[in-house]
Motif scaffolding. Structure first.
Motif, PDB file in Angstrom:
ATOM      1  N   LEU A  22      10.395   1.155  -8.777  1.00 37.16           N
ATOM      2  CA  LEU A  22      10.348   2.502  -8.212  1.00 37.16           C
ATOM      3  C   LEU A  22      11.744   3.042  -7.926  1.00 37.16           C
ATOM      4  CD1 LEU A  22       7.282   2.331  -5.784  1.00 37.16           C
ATOM      5  CD2 LEU A  22       7.390   3.094  -8.160  1.00 37.16           C
ATOM      6  N   CYS A  23      12.667   2.169  -7.543  1.00 36.99           N
ATOM      7  CA  CYS A  23      14.049   2.612  -7.306  1.00 36.99           C
ATOM      8  C   CYS A  23      14.715   3.101  -8.596  1.00 36.99           C
ATOM      9  CB  CYS A  23      14.863   1.475  -6.700  1.00 36.99           C
ATOM     10  SG  CYS A  23      14.487   1.145  -4.963  1.00 36.99           S
ATOM     11  N   LEU A  24      14.222   2.638  -9.741  1.00 36.47           N
ATOM     12  CA  LEU A  24      14.745   3.103 -11.020  1.00 36.47           C
ATOM     13  C   LEU A  24      14.034   4.360 -11.509  1.00 36.47           C
ATOM     14  CD1 LEU A  24      15.061  -0.332 -12.887  1.00 36.47           C
ATOM     15  CD2 LEU A  24      16.908   1.006 -11.864  1.00 36.47           C
ATOM     16  N   ILE A  25      12.719   4.473 -11.213  1.00 33.92           N
ATOM     17  CA  ILE A  25      11.922   5.574 -11.760  1.00 33.92           C
ATOM     18  C   ILE A  25      12.023   6.835 -10.918  1.00 33.92           C
ATOM     19  CG2 ILE A  25       9.595   6.306 -12.410  1.00 33.92           C
ATOM     20  CD1 ILE A  25       8.943   3.311 -12.816  1.00 33.92           C
ATOM     21  N   PHE A  26      11.907   6.711  -9.591  1.00 33.35           N
ATOM     22  CA  PHE A  26      11.871   7.893  -8.731  1.00 33.35           C
ATOM     23  C   PHE A  26      13.106   8.785  -8.850  1.00 33.35           C
ATOM     24  CE2 PHE A  26       8.385   6.179  -5.852  1.00 33.35           C
ATOM     25  CZ  PHE A  26       7.508   7.196  -6.182  1.00 33.35           C
ATOM     26  N   LEU A  80       5.140   5.074 -13.598  1.00 30.31           N
ATOM     27  CA  LEU A  80       4.729   5.047 -12.198  1.00 30.31           C
ATOM     28  C   LEU A  80       3.325   4.473 -12.046  1.00 30.31           C
ATOM     29  CD1 LEU A  80       6.071   8.459 -10.837  1.00 30.31           C
ATOM     30  CD2 LEU A  80       6.802   6.179 -10.123  1.00 30.31           C
ATOM     31  N   ALA A  81       2.395   4.978 -12.854  1.00 30.11           N
ATOM     32  CA  ALA A  81       1.015   4.493 -12.761  1.00 30.11           C
ATOM     33  C   ALA A  81       0.911   3.038 -13.180  1.00 30.11           C
ATOM     34  CB  ALA A  81       0.102   5.359 -13.633  1.00 30.11           C
ATOM     35  N   ALA A  82       1.674   2.642 -14.199  1.00 33.29           N
ATOM     36  CA  ALA A  82       1.573   1.283 -14.723  1.00 33.29           C
ATOM     37  C   ALA A  82       2.112   0.245 -13.744  1.00 33.29           C
ATOM     38  CB  ALA A  82       2.317   1.184 -16.054  1.00 33.29           C
ATOM     39  N   GLY A 118       0.811  -1.208   0.000  1.00 33.76           N
ATOM     40  CA  GLY A 118       0.000   0.000   0.000  1.00 33.76           C
ATOM     41  C   GLY A 118       0.847   1.261   0.000  1.00 33.76           C
ATOM     42  N   THR A 119       1.943   1.244   0.754  1.00 38.03           N
ATOM     43  CA  THR A 119       2.842   2.400   0.786  1.00 38.03           C
ATOM     44  C   THR A 119       3.484   2.646  -0.574  1.00 38.03           C
ATOM     45  OG1 THR A 119       3.349   2.034   3.132  1.00 38.03           O
ATOM     46  CG2 THR A 119       4.913   3.353   1.865  1.00 38.03           C
ATOM     47  N   LEU A 120       3.993   1.582  -1.186  1.00 41.20           N
ATOM     48  CA  LEU A 120       4.681   1.735  -2.469  1.00 41.20           C
ATOM     49  C   LEU A 120       3.722   2.152  -3.583  1.00 41.20           C
ATOM     50  CD1 LEU A 120       7.080  -1.363  -2.372  1.00 41.20           C
ATOM     51  CD2 LEU A 120       7.625   1.023  -1.876  1.00 41.20           C
ATOM     52  N   THR A 121       2.546   1.511  -3.645  1.00 42.94           N
ATOM     53  CA  THR A 121       1.591   1.884  -4.694  1.00 42.94           C
ATOM     54  C   THR A 121       1.061   3.299  -4.462  1.00 42.94           C
ATOM     55  OG1 THR A 121      -0.197   0.807  -3.452  1.00 42.94           O
ATOM     56  CG2 THR A 121       0.862  -0.471  -5.190  1.00 42.94           C
ATOM     57  N   GLY A 122       0.839   3.667  -3.198  1.00 44.99           N
ATOM     58  CA  GLY A 122       0.384   5.026  -2.906  1.00 44.99           C
ATOM     59  C   GLY A 122       1.402   6.074  -3.311  1.00 44.99           C
ATOM     60  N   LEU A 123       2.676   5.811  -3.034  1.00 46.76           N
ATOM     61  CA  LEU A 123       3.733   6.731  -3.460  1.00 46.76           C
ATOM     62  C   LEU A 123       3.729   6.892  -4.981  1.00 46.76           C
ATOM     63  CD1 LEU A 123       6.693   5.525  -1.190  1.00 46.76           C
ATOM     64  CD2 LEU A 123       5.501   7.716  -1.004  1.00 46.76           C
ATOM     65  N   ALA A 124       3.591   5.772  -5.691  1.00 53.63           N
ATOM     66  CA  ALA A 124       3.622   5.808  -7.154  1.00 53.63           C
ATOM     67  C   ALA A 124       2.408   6.535  -7.724  1.00 53.63           C
ATOM     68  CB  ALA A 124       3.702   4.387  -7.710  1.00 53.63           C
TER      69      ALA A 124
END
Length: 351
Positions: free
Chosen positions: A220-224, A265-267, A86-92
């Protein structure tokens, strides 16, 4: 009347206002980070099955709790994975929504409205129905279809002036088409496959496991870092294309770069948990109101994570008929927030 010795000069007053303007976003971001940690702990420790913090630390260290044989399983296989996912998807979702709203300069621009999440859902459902995809394959298909739909929308919206509005209108049409195809596929498959595919229509953290979390975390570590590295160009684009171009910004490259990053991010978030409704839409406006009208990708991401984790806690523990997919709850509360934001924007426009 004599002036006080401490009265500020106009230059000092401007400097103080600038300092206060920089200080408030930092304080809000710290406050949001602390709130996220608190909500995370509430999701893991409280609910229909409670765990004390010392017992939680014991479980993480590999120990067992006397008189609670199932505690380790409940915490490590249900509560903790759902909180982390939930934390990771919410951040994204929160960051993706803020990117599109800032990029297209329109509060309606969010992945779940302009077709990005629909593309991810379509790719995932097609993979489940026709190829029996699981794990990384579903994530790859979700990302691929989201990018394909984003490129299609951008091509259809191409032209001079008003790209943001055309992008949104084309995205709404493509989203409707994608949802129609997914609904059709759900009527043509067996009940077991339909249950698996329904996750990609509503959004749920019940599918949380450490494999999904690892895939999403790596993505996320690659995109953020890329999002944060070039965010100054994104903020420059928000002042207007002509002014940004006069300042030396390559508008086309910046727009395409952030469309790709926002789509990714959304995908990846949709591939991990399904399309959790309205999180991407409301995170940016809420963050802007907290900060004082300024855009902040970091604050928007934190708001998104808080919404998802807290909504999952409510859906899992306080719904009378049993556990509810988190996407249903965020959709139910997101619609009134959408109406409220539109009313507030209309009032501000009149004033």
């Amino acid at each position: 009347m004599s002036q006080g010795a401490t009265e500020l000069t106009p230059v000092d007053r401007v400097a103080k206002l600038r300092a206060d303007g920089r200080r408030r976003p930092r304080l809000i971001i710290v406050g949001l980070a602390v709130t996220l940690v608190a909500v995370f702990l509430v999701r893991v420790l409280l609910g229909t099955y409670t765990v004390t913090f010392p017992d939680f630390i014991t479980i993480l260290q590999g120990g067992s709790i006397e008189g609670a044989r199932g505690a380790r399983y409940i915490v490590l296989s249900d509560k903790l994975p759902r909180a982390v996912l939930g934390t990771l998807t919410g951040l994204a979702f929160g960051c993706a929504g803020a990117i599109f709203q800032l990029l297209l300069r329109n509060p309606l621009a969010s992945p779940d409205i302009i077709g990005i999440s629909s593309g991810a859902s379509l790719g995932a459902v097609l993979g489940i129905v026709f190829w029996g995809s699981t794990g990384f394959e579903i994530s790859f298909l979700a990302v691929a279809f989201s990018l394909a739909l984003a490129i299609l929308i951008m091509v259809l919206a191409a032209g001079h002036g008003g790209v943001g509005n055309r992008f949104i209108l084309m995205g709404i049409g493509v989203a409707a088409l994608g949802n129609a195809v997914v609904n059709y596929l759900l009527t043509r498959i067996d009940i077991n496959s339909a249950q698996s595919a329904m996750v990609w229509m509503t959004g749920s953290l019940s599918v949380a496991n450490w494999e999904r979390i690892l895939i999403l975390l790596i993505a996320l570590c690659l995109i953020f870092p890329a999002v944060m590295l070039f965010q100054r160009q994104l903020h420059a684009l928000a002042v207007g294309e002509e002014l940004a171009q006069s300042l030396g910004l390559n508008v086309t490259i910046t727009r395409w770069l952030y469309i790709v990053l926002g789509v990714l991010l959304a995908a990846v978030a949709t591939a991990a948990s399904g399309p959790i409704a309205f999180v991407a839409f409301v995170s940016g406006p809420i963050a802007r109101r907290l900060i004082g009208g300024r855009h902040s990708l970091t604050a928007s991401a934190l708001v998104g994570a808080i919404i998802v984790v807290f909504a999952d806690f409510i859906a899992a523990n306080f719904v009378p008929s049993g556990a509810m997919p988190v996407g249903v709850l965020t959709g139910a509360f997101g619609a009134p927030i959408l109406i409220w934001l539109l009313v507030q924007s209309q009032k501000e426009g009149r004033s």
